[in-house]
Design a protein around this motif. Structure first.
Motif, PDB file in Angstrom:
ATOM      1  N   GLU A  50      33.542  49.975  39.312  1.00 47.89           N
ATOM      2  CA  GLU A  50      33.072  48.748  38.669  1.00 47.89           C
ATOM      3  C   GLU A  50      33.851  48.421  37.398  1.00 47.89           C
ATOM      4  N   LYS A  51      34.617  49.386  36.902  1.00 42.29           N
ATOM      5  CA  LYS A  51      35.328  49.132  35.638  1.00 42.29           C
ATOM      6  C   LYS A  51      36.516  48.190  35.876  1.00 42.29           C
ATOM      7  N   PRO A  52      36.849  47.385  34.882  1.00 33.37           N
ATOM      8  CA  PRO A  52      37.971  46.461  35.078  1.00 33.37           C
ATOM      9  C   PRO A  52      39.300  47.201  35.203  1.00 33.37           C
ATOM     10  N   ALA A  53      40.124  46.753  36.125  1.00 36.69           N
ATOM     11  CA  ALA A  53      41.446  47.354  36.318  1.00 36.69           C
ATOM     12  C   ALA A  53      42.535  46.386  35.897  1.00 36.69           C
ATOM     13  N   ASN A  54      42.354  45.116  36.239  1.00 39.11           N
ATOM     14  CA  ASN A  54      43.336  44.094  35.887  1.00 39.11           C
ATOM     15  C   ASN A  54      42.625  42.842  35.426  1.00 39.11           C
ATOM     16  N   ARG A  55      43.275  42.159  34.500  1.00 42.97           N
ATOM     17  CA  ARG A  55      42.826  40.818  34.128  1.00 42.97           C
ATOM     18  C   ARG A  55      44.036  39.915  34.138  1.00 42.97           C
ATOM     19  N   GLU A  56      43.783  38.660  34.441  1.00 49.65           N
ATOM     20  CA  GLU A  56      44.846  37.677  34.352  1.00 49.65           C
ATOM     21  C   GLU A  56      44.222  36.368  33.919  1.00 49.65           C
TER      22      GLU A  56
END
Lengths: 262, 656
Positions: free
Chosen positions: B27-33
Motif C-alpha cells: 500500500e505504500k507509495p512507490a512512484n508519483r508523477e
C-alpha cells in the motif's frame, strides 16, 4: 504520414455578407463555406476586411446584408456570447488576456459559459459548485498539458513573453471546446521558433480534436503549409478561393499583393 | 514464489525485490508523477501489476531473454517500469540520453543490438523512425504518450497501454509464466547497460549486474540510513548511472517513493511540492539555485534583505559547525535558532529543501562558497566520488567531517588504493562486469583481480581522498614532488581576476605560471582605482595588476603549503601574458580548454625566461585579428617572483 481527419460537410456558410462603417465598405458581398475539420486561411493585404469577417462570424459585428449559417442555423443578429454558446471560440490580433491573472485562471475563463451553478453556489464553494469546478479544472489541465505550458500554470500572464501569451490565449479558446476556432493572426510578431511551435499546435488541435479552424495570417509560408483552402480578400471583396496551389498562381491575388502597373 | 516469505539473500534481482515490496509494503507509495496538475500515485502493489502486464506484453511481442531494450525519455514512472519489466523476463534495458541526436542514438542502438525500444513520446518516435532503416536490429517501438501519433500507421509501432493489455491477456492464459521468469533471474545477470559519454572516442557500454546494483544499493542504504519513508525526485537522465542506482536500486531495496516531475521546466516547483528527504544534484544545479536566491534577495524589500544578509553571515560563521556537531557557544546557537525561524527555515521551504536529510553532489568540483551556503543552512550536502564502472559509489564524505577539498572516505564495501604513479584505483561489489563487445577496453580498465583504474590522480590526507587531476596530466618536479597542473590552474582560475592559467613544472626545478587576466573584472577593478589603460596588452603589464595577480598566486601558494603532498609545487615565478589565449590562435580548444603543448611550443621563449634568472622577457607575437589579418606585437613582459606560503600565514580574505 497518413491523412488527417476527413473533411466533412459545410459547418459554416457565409452568404453575401456586407458591412460598412460610414463610407467604408469593409465587406462587400462576401460568400464562402467552411467545411467541418478543415483549416481555412483568410488572407489579404492590410485593410482587406479579414478581421471584420471574423468579427461577423463570431457575432461581434452584425452584417448589414447577407447571412451566416452555422451548424445549419441561419442568423443575422447574434450576440457574441450566443456564438460562443454555439461552439465558436476565437483569439485576437492584439492579445486580450487578463494580465494580472494566472495562466490557469485565464484559461479557466474559457470555461465560463459552461459553468452551470449560480453565483451563490459558487460563493458557497462546497457541494455541487466544487464538483463542477473540478470538472472544469480537469478540462483546463488537459489544455495546459496539450500546449505544454505546465511551467507557467501559476504565472501572471502579464509577465510572460509575447509568444507564450499567444499560446495562453489559444488555450483559453480551446478550453471552450469549440467546434469552430477563429484565430486572428496567431503568429504575428513571433520569432521563427515560436512560429514553428504555434503551427504544430494548430495542426495538433485540428488533428486531435477535429476542430475546424479559420485563421488570418500574413506569413505566406505558414498559410501555404497548413491550410486546406485559402480565401483571399481585397478591399472587402473576395477575389479568390481555392487550395494554396490554386491561389498561389491566381493573377488577381498576385496583383493585389504586388500592385498593378497602370 | 509469491505467497511465502523468501529467504534472506534470495532477493538478488530488482524484479524479485519488486514482487517482495508488493507483498510487504503493497500500500505504500512507490512512484508519483505530476500529470494534469495533480500528483498521481502508484503503490508498490500497483507498480508490480503494471510491470507484470508490461513484461507479459513484451513476451507477446517477441522479446527474448538476453535481448536489449532501449529506453528513451524524461523520467517517467512508465519508463522505469519498462526497465524492470524487461529485467523480469531476462532482457537487458539500455537507457539512452533523451537529448541525443539521431546519429548518437544510432551508434548505441547498433552497438548494443537493440531490438525493442520503449520511448516517451512522438519526439523520440520520430528520432527512431529516422534511424530505423540503419538500425538493423530494431524491430519494435513502444510509445507511452500517444499525442500526435494516432496517424503513424506502422506495424512495428505499439502503444504502451495496448502492449499491457495484450500482456494481461497473456498472463491470464499463462498464469505462472511471469513468476517463473522472475524466479529464474539471478544476481549475476546483467541488469542494465549504460553508455558512458567518454571524452575520447566512441561511448562504451558498461554492463552492470544485479549484484552490482543491489549490493551497492544495500551498502549505501545502510551507510546513509535510508528507509522506506524517504522521498526523492528523479529528474536526472535515466541513462546516467546515478539514476539507475538511486531511482531503481536504492528505491527498490529500501522501498522508498520516487517522484517524477511534470516536465523538465517545472523541476524546481515540483521539488517544492514534493519536499524530498534525499536529493542529488550536480554542482551546477546547486549553483543556479543559489544564483536565483541571490537575485531575488536583491529585489526584496530592504528589511528582508537586511535580515537575509545578517543571518546568512551568522550562518556562515557557525552553521556548518552546528551541522557537524562541533562545539558552538550558547549565544551563537540562540542566534542561529532565531535565524532558523526568520530566514533559514522559510528559505529552505521556498526551495523545497525543508525535509532534506541528505543531499549529494558529484560530477565535478563544487565551489567552496556554494557548498558552504547550503551546509550553513543546515542541509547535509555531501560530495561523492564515483563512476559508472563503480555503480556510482567510490568515496563519500562522512557525516561530521566534511571538507570542501576532499571527496571523503571509501564507501562501505569499497577498497581504494593509490598506485605508485599516483592513480586512484578501486575494488568493490559494484565493479562493472565488462564493457559490451570491447574486451580491449575492459582489460585496460579492470585488472584480473577486480581493481579498476579511474584515470584520476589523487592521494589520501587523514583518511580522506583528494582528487587532483587526470592521472595522465600529472607530472613530477625534478625533486620528485607531485605536480598537478590542472589542480593549480583551477585554484588560480577560482579568482575572478584570473581568466586562464597555464602552469609548467613537469621535469623542472619548480612550478611556474603563465596567466591571463580577466579583462572585464580587472578592467573594472582598475577603473575604480583610476588606473588608465588602453586595452588588454596595456592593462596586463601595469604594476598594480601584477601586484593583484601576485596576491592571488600567493594565496594559492599559502593553500598549497598546508598540503604536505603539494607544498613543493608552489608557483615560484609567474608572468601575465600580453594577449588573451584564444581559440582562433589555436591556443584553446573550441570548448575553451587550454591546449597545453601548443602553448608550450608557441611561448617556448617565455618558458625559457621563466626558468632563468631574468626578470623580463621580450616577445614578438603573431596575433590574428577577427577579420583574418595578422600583425606582430612587440612587448617586454615582466616576470615576477611569487611569495611562498611556507610561513603558513593566516589566509587573507579574498580581495574586495
Amino acid at each position: 504520414m497518413s491523412p488527417r481527419n476527413k473533411i466533412g460537410d459545410v459547418l459554416l456558410a457565409v452568404d453575401g455578407v456586407s458591412i460598412s462603417f460610414g463610407g467604408v465598405r469593409a465587406l462587400d458581398k462576401v460568400s464562402f463555406d467552411v467545411r467541418a475539420h478543415e483549416i481555412l486561411a483568410i488572407i489579404g493585404p492590410n485593410g482587406a476586411g479579414k478581421s471584420s469577417m471574423l468579427n461577423c462570424i463570431n457575432g461581434f459585428y452584425h452584417p448589414q446584408e447577407g447571412s451566416i449559417t452555422f451548424k445549419g442555423q441561419r442568423r443575422r443578429q447574434m450576440q457574441t456570447h450566443e456564438a460562443a454558446l454555439q461552439g465558436i471560440a476565437r483569439t485576437f490580433q492584439n492579445i486580450a488576456l487578463f494580465k494580472g491573472m494566472s495562466t490557469l485562471d485565464n484559461i479557466m475563463t474559457g470555461r465560463n459559459l459552461k459553468m452551470k451553478r449560480n453565483f451563490l453556489w459558487q460563493a458557497l464553494y462546497f457541494g455541487p459548485a466544487l464538483r463542477e469546478e473540478l470538472e472544469h479544472r480537469a478540462v483546463v489541465e488537459n489544455v495546459i498539458d496539450f500546449l505544454e505550458i505546465e511551467s507557467i500554470r501559476k504565472t501572471p500572464v502579464g509577465r510572460l513573453p509575447y509568444g507564450l501569451q499567444k499560446r495562453v490565449e489559444l488555450g483559453r479558446a480551446l478550453a471552450a471546446e469549440p467546434d469552430l476556432l477563429l484565430l486572428d493572426e496567431p503568429m504575428a510578431g513571433m520569432n521563427y521558433e515560436e512560429k514553428e511551435d504555434m503551427v504544430r499546435f494548430i495542426l495538433d488541435v485540428n488533428d486531435e480534436f477535429g476542430t475546424t479552424i479559420v485563421l488570418i495570417e500574413h506569413d505566406m509560408s505558414v498559410v501555404m503549409d497548413i491550410s486546406d483552402r485559402v480565401v483571399v480578400l481585397d478591399y472587402g471583396r473576395k477575389i479568390a478561393e481555392g487550395t494554396p496551389d490554386q491561389v498561389r498562381v491566381n493573377q488577381d491575388v498576385i496583383d493585389a499583393y504586388l500592385g498593378v502597373g497602370h | 514464489m509469491s505467497g511465502q516469505a523468501p529467504e534472506a539473500g534470495t532477493l538478488d534481482t530488482i524484479p524479485k525485490i519488486l514482487v517482495e515490496n508488493a507483498r510487504v509494503r503493497g500500500e505504500k507509495p512507490a512512484n508519483r508523477e505530476k500529470d494534469f496538475g495533480i500528483w498521481q500515485t502508484w503503490s508498490w502493489a500497483q507498480v508490480a501489476t503494471e510491470v507484470r502486464a508490461l513484461a507479459c506484453g513484451f513476451v507477446t511481442l517477441g522479446l527474448k531473454p538476453g535481448d536489449k531494450l532501449g529506453i528513451i525519455g524524461d523520467n517517467r514512472p512508465h519508463l522505469y517500469w519498462a526497465m524492470v519489466a524487461a529485467q523480469s523476463i531476462g532482457a537487458v534495458p539500455v537507457p539512452a540520453y533523451q537529448d541525443s541526436v539521431a546519429d548518437e542514438m544510432l551508434y548505441i542502438f547498433e552497438h548494443a543490438e537493440v531490438r525493442f525500444a520503449v520511448v516517451e513520446n512522438q519526439e523520440q518516435v520520430d528520432k527512431l523512425l529516422e534511424i530505423k532503416d540503419r538500425a538493423l536490429h530494431l524491430q519494435t517501438i513502444i510509445y507511452e504518450e500517444p499525442r500526435g501519433l494516432q496517424h503513424y500507421d506502422r506495424p512495428f509501432l505499439h502503444r504502451y497501454r495496448d502492449v499491457q493489455e495484450k500482456g494481461r491477456a497473456f498472463d491470464a492464459a499463462n498464469p505462472g509464466y511471469f513468476d517463473d521468469a522472475v524466479a529464474r533471474g539471478s544476481g549475476s545477470d546483467i541488469a542494465t547497460m549504460l553508455y558512458t559519454s567518454g571524452t575520447t572516442g566512441r561511448p562504451k557500454g558498461v554492463m552492470l549486474s544485479f549484484d552490482n546494483i543491489v549490493i551497492t544499493a544495500r551498502n549505501s542504504i545502510a551507510q546513509d540510513g535510508l528507509t522506506e519513508n524517504d522521498e526523492m525526485l528523479a529528474y536526472l537522465p535515466m541513462a546516467w548511472v546515478g539514476d539507475n542506482l538511486y531511482s531503481v536500486g536504492q528505491a527498490y531495496a529500501a522501498g522508498f517513493c520516487v517522484s517524477c516531475p511534470e516536465s523538465t521546466e517545472t523541476v524546481l516547483e515540483d521539488l517544492r511540492e514534493i519536499g524530498p528527504t534525499y536529493f542529488f544534484a550536480p554542482p551546477r544545479i546547486f549553483e543556479s539555485i543559489l544564483t536565483t536566491v541571490t537575485i531575488r534577495m536583491e529585489d526584496a524589500a530592504a528589511i528582508k534583505r537586511k535580515a537575509f544578509h545578517t543571518f546568512m553571515e551568522h550562518a556562515r560563521r557557525v552553521g556548518t559547525r552546528i551541522l557537524d556537531g562541533k562545539p558552538v557557544g550558547l549565544i551563537d546557537r540562540l542566534l542561529y535558532a532565531v535565524g532558523q525561524v526568520l530566514v533559514y527555515g522559510p528559505l529552505k521551504n521556498v526551495l523545497g529543501f525543508s525535509r532534506i536529510r541528505l543531499a549529494y553532489t558529484a560530477g565535478e568540483a563544487i565551489g567552496p562558497d556554494i557548498f558552504a551556503f547550503y551546509r550553513s543552512l543546515g542541509m547535509n550536502v555531501k560530495q561523492l566520488y564515483g563512476s559508472t564502472e563503480a555503480s556510482v559509489y567510490i568515496t563519500t564524505q562522512p557525516d561530521g567531517d566534511v571538507r570542501p577539498d576532499t571527496v571523503g572516505r571509501p564507501a562501505d564495501g569499497v577498497e581504494v588504493k593509490i598506485t605508485d604513479e599516483g592513480e586512484v584505483m578501486f575494488r568493490s561489489p559494484g565493479v562493472f562486469v565488462a564493457y559490451y563487445k570491447n574486451d580491449d577496453a575492459t582489460r585496460a580498465t579492470k585488472t584480473a583481480d577486480g581493481w579498476v583504474h579511474t584515470g584520476d590522480a589523487g592521494y589520501f590526507t587523514d583518511g580522506q581522498l583528494k582528487i587532483i587531476d587526470r592521472a595522465k596530466d600529472v607530472g613530477k618536479l625534478n625533486d620528485g614532488t607531485l605536480f598537478a597542473p590542472k589542480y593549480l590552474e583551477n585554484k588560480l582560475k577560482f579568482f575572478p581576476y584570473i581568466k586562464e592559467a597555464v602552469t609548467f613544472g613537469h621535469g623542472r626545478d619548480y612550478a611556474a605560471a603563465i596567466i591571463n587576466i580577466d579583462l572585464e573584472a580587472v578592467g573594472d577593478w582598475a577603473e575604480r582605482r583610476n588606473i588608465a589603460y588602453t586595452g588588454y596588452t596595456d592593462l596586463a603589464r601595469q604594476r598594480p595588476v601584477y601586484e593583484l595577480v601576485r596576491d592571488c598566486v600567493a594565496k594559492v601558494n599559502a593553500d598549497l603549503a598546508r598540503d604536505s603532498h603539494l607544498a613543493g609545487s608552489q608557483i615560484k615565478r609567474f608572468l601575465v601574458l600580453h594577449k588573451e589565449l584564444d581559440a582562433d590562435d589555436g591556443e584553446l580548444t573550441r570548448t575553451r580548454k587550454v591546449r597545453r603543448s601548443f602553448v608550450a611550443d608557441k611561448y617556448g621563449q617565455i618558458i625559457k625566461a621563466l626558468y632563468s634568472g631574468t626578470d623580463h622577457c621580450p616577445v614578438k607575437a603573431l596575433v590574428t585579428f577577427e577579420d583574418g589579418r595578422t600583425a606582430t606585437i612587440d612587448a617586454d613582459l615582466p616576470i615576477w617572483e611569487a611569495p611562498g606560503g611556507a610561513a603558513a600565514a593566516a589566509p587573507a580574505r579574498a580581495a574586495e
